[in-house]
Design a protein around this motif. Structure first.
Motif, short mmCIF file in Angstrom:
data_model
loop_
_atom_site.label_atom_id
_atom_site.label_comp_id
_atom_site.label_asym_id
_atom_site.label_seq_id
_atom_site.Cartn_x
_atom_site.Cartn_y
_atom_site.Cartn_z
N THR A 180 18.45 28.59 -28.19
CA THR A 180 17.19 28.08 -27.63
C THR A 180 16.00 28.60 -28.43
O THR A 180 16.03 29.70 -28.97
CB THR A 180 17.02 28.51 -26.15
N GLY A 181 14.99 27.78 -28.48
CA GLY A 181 13.77 28.15 -29.19
C GLY A 181 12.91 29.09 -28.36
O GLY A 181 13.18 29.34 -27.19
N PRO A 182 11.87 29.60 -28.97
CA PRO A 182 10.96 30.51 -28.28
C PRO A 182 10.25 29.84 -27.10
O PRO A 182 10.04 28.63 -27.09
CB PRO A 182 9.94 30.88 -29.37
N ASP A 183 9.86 30.64 -26.13
CA ASP A 183 9.07 30.16 -25.00
C ASP A 183 7.59 30.23 -25.38
O ASP A 183 7.12 31.25 -25.92
CB ASP A 183 9.32 31.01 -23.76
N ILE A 184 6.87 29.15 -25.12
CA ILE A 184 5.46 29.05 -25.48
C ILE A 184 4.63 28.92 -24.20
O ILE A 184 4.85 27.99 -23.43
CB ILE A 184 5.19 27.84 -26.38
N GLU A 185 3.71 29.84 -24.00
CA GLU A 185 2.76 29.75 -22.91
C GLU A 185 1.39 29.50 -23.52
O GLU A 185 0.93 30.28 -24.36
CB GLU A 185 2.73 31.04 -22.09
N HIS A 186 0.76 28.42 -23.10
CA HIS A 186 -0.53 28.03 -23.68
C HIS A 186 -1.37 27.39 -22.58
O HIS A 186 -0.86 26.59 -21.81
CB HIS A 186 -0.31 27.03 -24.82
N THR A 187 -2.62 27.75 -22.53
CA THR A 187 -3.55 27.10 -21.62
C THR A 187 -4.22 25.98 -22.40
O THR A 187 -4.95 26.25 -23.36
CB THR A 187 -4.61 28.10 -21.10
N PRO A 188 -3.95 24.72 -22.02
CA PRO A 188 -4.53 23.60 -22.76
C PRO A 188 -6.06 23.65 -22.79
O PRO A 188 -6.70 24.09 -21.84
CB PRO A 188 -4.05 22.37 -21.97
N ILE A 189 -6.60 23.20 -23.90
CA ILE A 189 -8.05 23.11 -24.06
C ILE A 189 -8.51 21.91 -23.25
O ILE A 189 -8.09 20.78 -23.52
CB ILE A 189 -8.44 22.95 -25.54
N THR A 190 -9.33 22.15 -22.24
CA THR A 190 -9.81 21.05 -21.40
C THR A 190 -11.30 20.81 -21.57
O THR A 190 -11.77 19.70 -21.32
CB THR A 190 -9.50 21.32 -19.91
N ALA A 191 -12.03 21.82 -21.96
CA ALA A 191 -13.47 21.68 -22.13
C ALA A 191 -13.77 20.93 -23.43
O ALA A 191 -13.04 21.04 -24.41
CB ALA A 191 -14.15 23.05 -22.16
N SER A 192 -14.85 20.18 -23.43
CA SER A 192 -15.31 19.51 -24.63
C SER A 192 -15.65 20.57 -25.67
O SER A 192 -16.23 21.61 -25.36
CB SER A 192 -16.55 18.67 -24.29
N GLN A 193 -15.28 20.32 -26.92
CA GLN A 193 -15.53 21.26 -28.01
C GLN A 193 -16.70 20.78 -28.86
O GLN A 193 -16.94 19.59 -28.98
CB GLN A 193 -14.27 21.42 -28.86
N GLN A 194 -17.39 21.72 -29.45
CA GLN A 194 -18.60 21.43 -30.22
C GLN A 194 -18.25 20.84 -31.59
O GLN A 194 -17.39 21.36 -32.30
CB GLN A 194 -19.41 22.71 -30.40
N TYR A 195 -18.94 19.77 -31.97
CA TYR A 195 -18.80 19.10 -33.26
C TYR A 195 -18.99 20.12 -34.38
O TYR A 195 -19.93 20.91 -34.38
CB TYR A 195 -19.85 17.99 -33.34
N GLU A 196 -18.09 20.11 -35.35
CA GLU A 196 -18.10 20.98 -36.53
C GLU A 196 -18.16 22.47 -36.20
O GLU A 196 -18.74 23.26 -36.94
CB GLU A 196 -19.22 20.59 -37.50
N GLN A 197 -17.51 22.86 -35.09
CA GLN A 197 -17.32 24.27 -34.74
C GLN A 197 -15.82 24.51 -34.64
O GLN A 197 -15.10 23.72 -34.04
CB GLN A 197 -18.00 24.61 -33.40
N ALA A 198 -15.34 25.60 -35.23
CA ALA A 198 -13.91 25.90 -35.20
C ALA A 198 -13.41 25.97 -33.76
O ALA A 198 -14.14 26.39 -32.86
CB ALA A 198 -13.63 27.23 -35.90
#
Length: 139
Positions: A34-52
């Motif tokens: 089995t592969g690794p377990d991944i825990e991630h909180t999805p990005i839900t907020a709008s992100q700023q244009y041309e910001q990492a």
């Protein structure tokens, strides 16, 4: 037993991920399928244009060492995926989508992790087919 691994392929300044068959594994690692377990909180907020955009995940594997974690992303109007390698600090893996790539009105992304014996897993589980999405705003 056949394992899968994600290989990054450079194409014209961008990288894309391909899943390849690693063939038979040796008997020492045959128990880990089995592969690794991944825990991630999805990005839900709008992100700023041309910001990492920061990508973070907690990635663990009870049977092997986590070898790599990759974020794959593309603007909603693009066909090709671009990849970014995440770096580990213990079980926490971090990376970022470069500011220059955060353009357009929205972005799709997903994560892939591979362990030391070649087992892979994606988040969300179907990877590209169920990629996550966040909006990009100029404000």
């Amino acid at each position: 037993m056949v394992g899968l691994a994600v290989v990054l392929v450079a194409c014209g300044g961008t990288e894309s991920a391909k899943v390849i068959n690693q063939g038979e594994r040796n008997n020492d690692t045959a128990a880990d399928e089995t592969g690794p377990d991944i825990e991630h909180t999805p990005i839900t907020a709008s992100q700023q244009y041309e910001q990492a955009v920061s990508l973070t995940a907690t990635v663990t594997d009870d049977e092997s060492t986590v070898q790599s974690v990759t974020g794959l992303y593309k603007r909603a109007d693009q066909v090709e995926w671009t990849s970014v390698s995440l770096s580990a600090s213990g079980d926490l893996w971090q990376g970022e989508i470069p500011a220059a790539d955060v353009t357009g009105s929205g972005m799709n992304y997903y994560l892939e992790a591979v362990d030391s014996v070649g087992n892979g897993k994606a988040y969300p589980i179907n990877g590209e087919a169920d990629a996550l999405y966040f909006r990009i705003s100029a404000d």
